[in-house]
Write a protein that holds these residues in place. Structure first.
Motif, mmCIF file in Angstrom:
data_model
loop_
_atom_site.group_PDB
_atom_site.id
_atom_site.type_symbol
_atom_site.label_atom_id
_atom_site.label_comp_id
_atom_site.label_asym_id
_atom_site.label_seq_id
_atom_site.Cartn_x
_atom_site.Cartn_y
_atom_site.Cartn_z
ATOM 1 N N LEU A 103 29.213 48.323 26.665
ATOM 2 C CA LEU A 103 27.759 48.229 26.573
ATOM 3 C C LEU A 103 27.137 49.615 26.727
ATOM 4 O O LEU A 103 26.204 49.976 25.997
ATOM 5 C CB LEU A 103 27.233 47.281 27.655
ATOM 6 N N SER A 104 27.671 50.390 27.644
ATOM 7 C CA SER A 104 27.157 51.744 27.869
ATOM 8 C C SER A 104 27.290 52.604 26.620
ATOM 9 O O SER A 104 26.363 53.330 26.234
ATOM 10 C CB SER A 104 27.916 52.393 29.035
ATOM 11 N N ARG A 105 28.433 52.527 25.955
ATOM 12 C CA ARG A 105 28.653 53.341 24.750
ATOM 13 C C ARG A 105 27.715 52.920 23.621
ATOM 14 O O ARG A 105 27.195 53.759 22.883
ATOM 15 C CB ARG A 105 30.114 53.245 24.304
ATOM 16 N N ALA A 106 27.488 51.618 23.490
ATOM 17 C CA ALA A 106 26.576 51.143 22.448
ATOM 18 C C ALA A 106 25.151 51.618 22.714
ATOM 19 O O ALA A 106 24.439 52.043 21.801
ATOM 20 C CB ALA A 106 26.628 49.620 22.368
ATOM 21 N N ILE A 107 24.729 51.565 23.969
ATOM 22 C CA ILE A 107 23.389 52.021 24.331
ATOM 23 C C ILE A 107 23.232 53.504 24.033
ATOM 24 O O ILE A 107 22.213 53.940 23.464
ATOM 25 C CB ILE A 107 23.120 51.745 25.824
ATOM 26 N N GLU A 108 24.234 54.282 24.404
ATOM 27 C CA GLU A 108 24.168 55.727 24.186
ATOM 28 C C GLU A 108 24.044 56.058 22.702
ATOM 29 O O GLU A 108 23.260 56.928 22.301
ATOM 30 C CB GLU A 108 25.406 56.396 24.768
ATOM 31 N N LEU A 109 24.802 55.365 21.876
ATOM 32 C CA LEU A 109 24.778 55.644 20.443
ATOM 33 C C LEU A 109 23.383 55.411 19.862
ATOM 34 O O LEU A 109 22.839 56.286 19.178
ATOM 35 C CB LEU A 109 25.789 54.756 19.721
ATOM 36 N N TYR A 110 22.791 54.258 20.136
ATOM 37 C CA TYR A 110 21.508 53.962 19.502
ATOM 38 C C TYR A 110 20.358 54.753 20.114
ATOM 39 O O TYR A 110 19.373 55.051 19.424
ATOM 40 C CB TYR A 110 21.248 52.454 19.526
#
Length: 230
Positions: free
Chosen positions: A153-160
């Motif tokens: 979830l953290s990686r997805a948030i960072e990307l967007y």
């Protein structure tokens, strides 16, 4: 028999280092929209061969942070539709992350980095220092993201978030915008301190709604100015 040896730590691969460096430049707005990023020139500036630069540029394009025109890469100009799509995902991801963080009832010590960053933001705002406010804002975001228990979830948030992060350079210099940001993050901080997951999610939703509104206003004004100049 010799004693058991510890595994040696390996340095980060060069390609990963180049990727991280270029991504940081993109997310802080140091590369203007539309400016070509040529492989050879970047390799010379970074003091590396063209191969890790080529790999890094391809990864950034895969992330959606760059677009290729065949010979070079550029930072894409975001349309209103792009901003709508990005924030649709952020509205799904970030409130849920803050809900999880608050539900874990973080201690005062755990939340100390967030408090310090928020205090630094307030001081920078009072001093009229937009650059320092933005830096403290990054620290605040980094601090709460480290508390997300779900790393995917953290990686997805960072990307967007990275897709629109460079636009903050155009907004956080405005004192009125900084007031809105401080109000939203103080509300979020109170919810986290109280361990109230629902309130934390609501605070983040409201914060994102304001960020989206401001970005759409800024991008609209920039397009109008460009059209008038043309």
């Amino acid at each position: 028999m010799i004693a058991k040896l510890d595994v040696l730590s390996r340095p980060e691969p060069l390609g990963d280092r180049v990727y991280a460096t270029l991504r940081e430049y993109l997310r802080t707005g140091r590369v203007p929209v539309g400016q070509p990023l040529a492989e050879a020139a970047l390799a010379a500036q970074l003091g590396v061969s063209r191969t890790p630069v080529r790999e890094a540029l391809a990864r950034l394009a895969s992330d959606g942070l760059l677009v290729s025109d065949g010979r070079s890469f550029t930072v894409p100009a975001l349309s209103d539709g792009d901003v709508e799509d990005i924030y649709a995902l952020r509205f799904l991801l970030e409130p849920e992350a803050l809900r999880e963080i608050a539900a874990a009832r973080p201690s005062r010590k755990t939340l100390a980095p967030l408090r310090r960053a928020l205090e630094d933001m307030a001081e920078a705002h009072a001093a009229g220092d937009g650059a320092e406010f933005m830096e403290a804002n990054y620290r605040y975001r980094t601090a709460w993201m480290t508390l997300i228990p779900n790393r995917r979830l953290s990686r997805a948030i960072e990307l967007y978030a990275d897709h629109v992060r460079y636009l903050r350079a155009f907004t956080l210099g405005d004192a009125a915008v900084r007031v809105v940001v401080l109000k939203g993050l103080r509300r979020l901080q109170a919810a986290l301190g109280a361990g109230d997951g629902a309130a934390a999610a609501q605070a983040m939703t409201a914060h994102l709604r304001e960020a989206k509104r401001i970005l759409l206003e800024v991008t609209g004004e920039k397009r109008q100015a460009a059209a008038a100049a043309g």
